[in-house]
Motif scaffolding. Structure first.
Motif, PDB file in Angstrom:
ATOM      1  N   PRO A 142      -0.610 -21.374  36.651  1.00  0.00           N
ATOM      2  CA  PRO A 142      -0.791 -21.355  35.560  1.00  0.00           C
ATOM      3  C   PRO A 142      -1.806 -20.729  35.274  1.00  0.00           C
ATOM      4  CG  PRO A 142      -1.698 -23.370  36.620  1.00  0.00           C
ATOM      5  CD  PRO A 142      -1.446 -22.769  37.671  1.00  0.00           C
ATOM      6  N   LEU A 143      -2.751 -20.558  33.554  1.00  0.00           N
ATOM      7  CA  LEU A 143      -3.206 -19.419  33.159  1.00  0.00           C
ATOM      8  C   LEU A 143      -4.484 -20.811  32.594  1.00  0.00           C
ATOM      9  CD1 LEU A 143      -1.321 -16.412  31.373  1.00  0.00           C
ATOM     10  CD2 LEU A 143      -3.130 -16.699  34.080  1.00  0.00           C
ATOM     11  N   HIS A 144      -5.521 -19.947  32.576  1.00  0.00           N
ATOM     12  CA  HIS A 144      -6.732 -21.152  32.004  1.00  0.00           C
ATOM     13  C   HIS A 144      -6.800 -20.499  30.723  1.00  0.00           C
ATOM     14  CE1 HIS A 144      -9.640 -22.772  34.982  1.00  0.00           C
ATOM     15  NE2 HIS A 144      -9.227 -21.302  35.844  1.00  0.00           N
ATOM     16  N   ASN A 145      -7.133 -21.970  30.067  1.00  0.00           N
ATOM     17  CA  ASN A 145      -7.297 -21.861  28.330  1.00  0.00           C
ATOM     18  C   ASN A 145      -8.644 -21.383  28.291  1.00  0.00           C
ATOM     19  OD1 ASN A 145      -7.967 -22.267  25.621  1.00  0.00           O
ATOM     20  ND2 ASN A 145      -6.936 -24.064  25.863  1.00  0.00           N
ATOM     21  N   VAL A 146      -8.838 -20.059  28.034  1.00  0.00           N
ATOM     22  CA  VAL A 146     -10.368 -19.506  28.168  1.00  0.00           C
ATOM     23  C   VAL A 146     -11.332 -20.360  26.728  1.00  0.00           C
ATOM     24  CG1 VAL A 146     -11.768 -17.681  27.358  1.00  0.00           C
ATOM     25  CG2 VAL A 146      -9.262 -17.510  28.718  1.00  0.00           C
ATOM     26  N   SER A 147     -11.082 -20.238  25.260  1.00  0.00           N
ATOM     27  CA  SER A 147     -11.928 -20.728  24.753  1.00  0.00           C
ATOM     28  C   SER A 147     -11.939 -22.640  24.583  1.00  0.00           C
ATOM     29  CB  SER A 147     -11.125 -21.128  23.649  1.00  0.00           C
ATOM     30  OG  SER A 147      -9.377 -21.811  23.143  1.00  0.00           O
ATOM     31  N   MET A 148     -11.201 -22.675  25.815  1.00  0.00           N
ATOM     32  CA  MET A 148     -11.569 -24.476  26.020  1.00  0.00           C
ATOM     33  C   MET A 148     -12.316 -24.594  27.302  1.00  0.00           C
ATOM     34  SD  MET A 148     -10.943 -27.135  28.226  1.00  0.00           S
ATOM     35  CE  MET A 148     -10.846 -28.864  28.476  1.00  0.00           C
ATOM     36  N   ASP A 149     -11.918 -23.678  27.915  1.00  0.00           N
ATOM     37  CA  ASP A 149     -13.355 -23.485  29.282  1.00  0.00           C
ATOM     38  C   ASP A 149     -15.024 -23.064  28.763  1.00  0.00           C
ATOM     39  OD1 ASP A 149     -11.173 -24.562  30.565  1.00  0.00           O
ATOM     40  OD2 ASP A 149     -10.865 -22.439  31.677  1.00  0.00           O
ATOM     41  N   ASP A 150     -14.459 -22.639  27.384  1.00  0.00           N
ATOM     42  CA  ASP A 150     -16.123 -21.889  27.625  1.00  0.00           C
ATOM     43  C   ASP A 150     -16.324 -22.892  26.126  1.00  0.00           C
ATOM     44  OD1 ASP A 150     -15.889 -19.691  28.403  1.00  0.00           O
ATOM     45  OD2 ASP A 150     -14.142 -18.409  26.519  1.00  0.00           O
ATOM     46  N   LYS A 151     -16.126 -23.776  25.714  1.00  0.00           N
ATOM     47  CA  LYS A 151     -16.919 -24.763  24.634  1.00  0.00           C
ATOM     48  C   LYS A 151     -17.285 -25.648  26.258  1.00  0.00           C
ATOM     49  CE  LYS A 151     -13.826 -23.991  20.683  1.00  0.00           C
ATOM     50  NZ  LYS A 151     -12.825 -24.987  19.731  1.00  0.00           N
ATOM     51  N   TRP A 152     -16.604 -26.021  26.881  1.00  0.00           N
ATOM     52  CA  TRP A 152     -16.675 -26.879  27.798  1.00  0.00           C
ATOM     53  C   TRP A 152     -18.260 -25.913  29.132  1.00  0.00           C
ATOM     54  CZ3 TRP A 152     -13.508 -28.366  33.060  1.00  0.00           C
ATOM     55  CH2 TRP A 152     -13.776 -29.843  33.361  1.00  0.00           C
TER      56      TRP A 152
END
Length: 668
Positions: A142-152
C-alpha cells in the motif's frame, strides 16, 4: 480524436492510478512476465477489483488495484462477524457496517491484503509475491498517506507524550501492531522518567554499587512488565483485538495435513497438528541455540582477550591504531557468522511449518534475538565476572606467557607490567549507553538514505542507460510517488522492539555500574520515538496493517531479562563494593548473593502481580454467539464479477511492448 468511451475509460484508469489500494510490482526482465501479469489481472478482475497497468521502474511494471466499496464492506463485515464469534468484538450493534466511511484505513488495507494473499483453500486469491506461480511479483504494498504522515511528524515538535486518543489514530491508520509498538515506546519513556529519579538518588545518596539501589531496580523491572501487560490488555479491549491470533490467515508456505472447519468461527481453515509444530521447534531451536551460542561466546572471548592485551598490556608503537584491531577482527569473524546464522534460522523456522505469518516471524525473532542478546551483554559479563576477579592472574600468567611462547618478537607485550583497570567496567557500560546508541541511529536513519543516494549517483554518473518513461500529465505525480515508494525498504518492527528490550536489559542487569544510566536513557527515549516515526513514515514502505492482541513474545523476553537482572545486579553490587576488597572468594559469595536474590525476585514478582492482576473478561460460548449473530443479521453475498470500466489487459500489452522495445534498443 478520441472517442467518448475511450476518454471515459482513460479517466477511470487515471482515477485508479491516483488512488490505488495496492501496488503490485512485477519484474519485467523475466520470460514469464506476460503470463504473470495476465494471471494477476484475471484473479483481480474475477474477485471484483479494478486495475490499471503502468510502467514502473527500469526493471518492473506496476499493476495498480483498487477495490470497490461493495467488496471492501463485504470483506470487513465478514471479518467483523468472525471477530464477534471469537469474542474479540463484543458490541453487536457495530458488527455490521453499511457505510464505507466508517471503515478504518488500517482495516481496509488489512482485509484486502489478507484476501489477496490468503490461501485459495481458505477462499482467498492466493497471490503471494515470490511464490509459485507468482515468482515474478516483487512486492504487493500500500502507499503512505503523505499528508497524514507529515502532520504526525510535525506534531512531535510540541508533543512530549502520546495520549490514548493519539494511539487510536495510529491504530486507525496503521493497525494495532504499529499502535502497540508506539504505545510500548511511550510507556517505556514514561517509566524511565520515574526510574531517572531513583537513578539520581542512587548516584548522589547511596554508596557506589549499592545493594539497595539494585533491589529498587528489580522492583521497577517487575512493575514495568506488569503495568505494561495491564496497559496492553486495556488497549486490546478498546481496539477489539483480543483473541485475534485465533483467526489469522494461513501462510502460502504453510503445508497443512488437512483442511478443517474451525469450531470457533465456522470458517474453513488449513490444519496441522500443534504438537508437531512444537516438536519441530524444539528439534531446531535447541541445537541452534547451543551450537551458535558456544561459537559466538568463543568469538567474543577471543576478541575480549585481544582487546585487554592490546589496550592495557601492549606498550609498543602505534598503540592507538593497534588497540582498534580487536574490534576490527571481531567484525571480520562475526559478519559471516551472522549471515550464515540468519540463513540457517530462516530455513529451520520454515521447516517448523508455522501456520500464520505472525507465528513464523515470532519463531524467527526468538532465534535472531539470541545473537543480539549475546553481542550486547557478553562483554559486560566477562568484565564483571572474569576480568575483575581474575584479570591480574589471567593476563600475567596466561596472555603474556602465551605471547612469550609463541614468539619472542612480542616484547612490547611480554615485558609490559599489567595493572587492573578499575574503570574498565564503567567505561564499557558507558560505551553501550552512548556510542552504541549513536551507531544505532546511524544504521537506522542515515545509512538507508546514504544507500539510496549512492544508487542514484551510480545510475546518473557512471553512464548507465536509463529508461525514458513518459507518463500522462494527470498521472505523472502519482506514478513518480509510487516509484519512490517502491524503492524504500520493507518496514522492520523487530529492530524497534529489539532496541528497547536491550536498553531495558542494560538498566535492570547492569545499572549499579552507573546509576545515572536511566537519566541518559530517558533523554535518549525522546530521540528514539521520533526516529521511529520518521523511519516508519519516510524511510520504509507503508507496512500492511496487522491485528495483534499483545507483544507476548517480547513480554517473555522482558521477564527473562528481569529475572537475569535479579542475579547480576546484586552479585555485581556485592562483588565491587567496596572495590579495594576484591578477592576471588568474594566472587563465590557474590554468586550466592545472586542465587538468594533470585528467590527474592520470585517473591516480589508474585506480590506485585497479585496487587496488579490482569482481569480476563468472560466471553459467551461460540454456539450462543453464532445464534445471536444469525438472529441479528441475514447472510449477504456479493457478486465477484464486478464490472471493470477499463481494459487492463490492453494496458498490460502496451506496457510490456514498451519494455520490449526499450530492451531491443539497448541491445542494438
Amino acid at each position: 480524436m478520441e472517442k467518448p468511451d475511450e476518454k471515459t475509460e482513460k479517466g477511470s484508469s487515471t482515477e485508479i492510478v491516483n488512488s490505488p489500494d495496492f501496488v503490485v510490482e512485477i519484474n519485467v526482465q523475466s520470460q514469464e512476465t506476460e503470463k504473470t501479469v495476465r494471471a494477476v489481472l484475471h484473479e483481480m478482475l474475477q474477485a471484483g477489483f479494478e486495475a490499471a497497468v503502468r510502467p514502473g521502474t527500469e526493471s518492473s511494471l506496476f499493476i495498480l488495484i483498487k477495490a470497490p466499496s461493495e467488496l471492501v464492506l463485504q470483506l470487513v463485515n465478514k471479518d467483523r462477524s468472525c471477530s464477534f464469534l471469537y469474542g474479540s468484538l463484543n458490541d453487536l450493534d457495530h458488527v455490521q457496517i453499511n457505510d464505507i466511511t466508517q471503515v478504518e484505513t488500517s482495516d481496509r488495507i488489512r482485509v484486502l491484503y489478507e484476501y489477496i494473499t490468503g490461501l485459495k483453500k481458505e477462499n482467498c486469491l492466493g497471490i503471494v509475491p515470490s511464490e509459485n506461480p507468482y515468482k515474478d511479483i516483487i512486492d504487493i504494498f500500500p502507499l503512505h498517506n503523505v499528508s497524514m504522515d507529515d502532520k504526525w511528524i510535525s506534531s512531535w515538535k510540541f508533543k512530549s507524550s502520546l495520549k490514548v486518543q493519539d494511539l487510536d489514530k495510529i491504530k486507525s491508520e496503521y493497525g494495532s501492531q504499529i499502535a502497540l509498538h508506539f504505545a510500548f515506546q511511550n510507556f517505556f519513556k514514561n517509566m524511565l522518567a520515574v526510574l531517572s529519579v531513583w537513578g539520581a538518588l542512587g548516584h548522589y545518596s547511596f554508596q557506589q554499587y549499592s545493594v539497595i539501589y539494585s533491589v529498587g531496580m528489580s522492583v521497577w523491572g517487575i512493575c514495568f512488565i506488569q503495568l505494561w501487560k495491564y496497559k496492553e490488555n486495556q488497549l486490546s479491549k478498546r481496539w477489539s483485538t483480543r483473541y485475534s491470533q485465533f483467526h489469522e490467515k494461513s501462510r502460502e508456505e504453510f503445508h497443512p495435513s488437512s483442511v478443517q472447519v474451525n469450531n470457533m468461527s465456522g470458517t474453513v481453515q488449513s490444519y496441522y497438528p500443534h504438537w508437531k509444530v512444537v516438536l519441530r521447534s524444539l528439534i531446531t531451536t535447541a541445537p541452534l541455540f547451543l551450537v551458535s551460542g558456544v561459537i559466538l561466546f568463543i568469538l567474543i572471548s577471543i576478541a575480549f582477550a585481544f582487546d585487554v592485551t592490546l589496550t592495557e598490556v601492549y606498550s609498543g608503537p602505534f598503540k592507538p591504531v593497534v588497540s582498534l584491531l580487536p574490534a576490527l577482527i571481531f567484525q571480520v569473524f562475526t559478519l559471516p557468522f551472522n549471515i550464515i546464522y540468519t540463513l540457517v534460522a530462516q530455513k529451520l523456522t520454515a521447516w517448523e511449518n508455522q501456520r500464520t505469518k505472525n507465528k513464523f516471524q515470532s519463531s524467527l525473532a526468538s532465534k535472531i534475538f539470541l545473537q543480539h542478546f549475546m553481542l550486547s551483554y557478553t562483554a559486560l559479563i566477562l568484565i564483571s565476572y572474569v576480568y575483575g576477579p581474575f584479570g591480574e592472574h589471567l593476563v600475567s600468567n596466561v596472555l603474556q606467557n602465551k605471547a612469550a611462547n609463541l614468539t619472542m618478537k612480542l616484547s612490547f607485550i611480554t615485558d609490559s607490567k599489567f595493572q587492573l583497570n578499575p574503570l574498565r567496567l564503567r567505561n564499557q557500560y558507558f560505551y553501550f549507553l552512548t556510542n552504541a546508541q549513536v551507531i544505532n541511529y546511524f544504521t537506522n536513519l542515515a545509512l538507508p538514505q546514504i544507500i539510496t543516494y549512492l544508487k542514484y549517483y551510480v545510475k546518473s554518473k557512471i553512464g548507465m542507460k536509463r529508461l525514458s518513461i513518459h507518463d500522462d500529465a494527470a498521472e505523472a505525480e502519482s506514478l513518480n510517488f509510487i516509484r519512490k515508494q517502491s524503492e524504500l525498504s520493507t518496514y522492520d518492527g523487530y529492530n524497534d522492539y529489539k532496541d528497547l528490550v536491550l536498553i531495558f536489559g542494560y538498566l535492570v542487569m547492569f545499572s549499579p555500574i552507573y546509576p545515572l544510566a536511566p537519566l541518559f536513557m530517558y533523554a535518549n527515549s525522546y530521540l528514539m520515538i521520533r526516529s521511529s516515526v520518521y523511519k516508519l513514515c519516510k524511510l520504509s514502505k507503508r507496512p500492511v496493517a496487522v491485528r495483534i492482541e499483545s507483544i507476548k513474545d517480547w513480554n517473555q523476553r522482558l521477564t527473562f531479562i528481569s529475572w537475569l537482572g535479579s542475579i547480576t545486579m546484586p552479585s555485581i553490587s556485592f562483588l565491587y563494593s567496596p572495590m579495594k576488597t576484591m578477592t576471588k572468594q568474594k566472587l563465590y559469595y557474590s554468586l550466592l548473593v545472586g542465587f538468594f536474590s533470585e528467590h527474592v525476585w520470585f517473591l516480589l514478582r508474585h506480590t506485585i502481580t497479585s496487587l496488579l492482576p490482569i482481569e480476563e473478561t468472560p466471553r459467551l460460548p461460540f454456539q450462543e454467539r453464532e445464534q445471536i449473530l444469525h438472529d441479528k443479521f441475514e447472510d449477504s453475498v456479493y457478486s465477484t464479477g464486478h464490472l471493470q470500466r477499463t481494459n487492463p489487459f490492453d494496458e498490460s500489452l502496451e506496457v510490456l511492448a514498451f519494455y520490449h522495445s526499450a530492451e531491443s534498443k539497448k541491445i542494438n
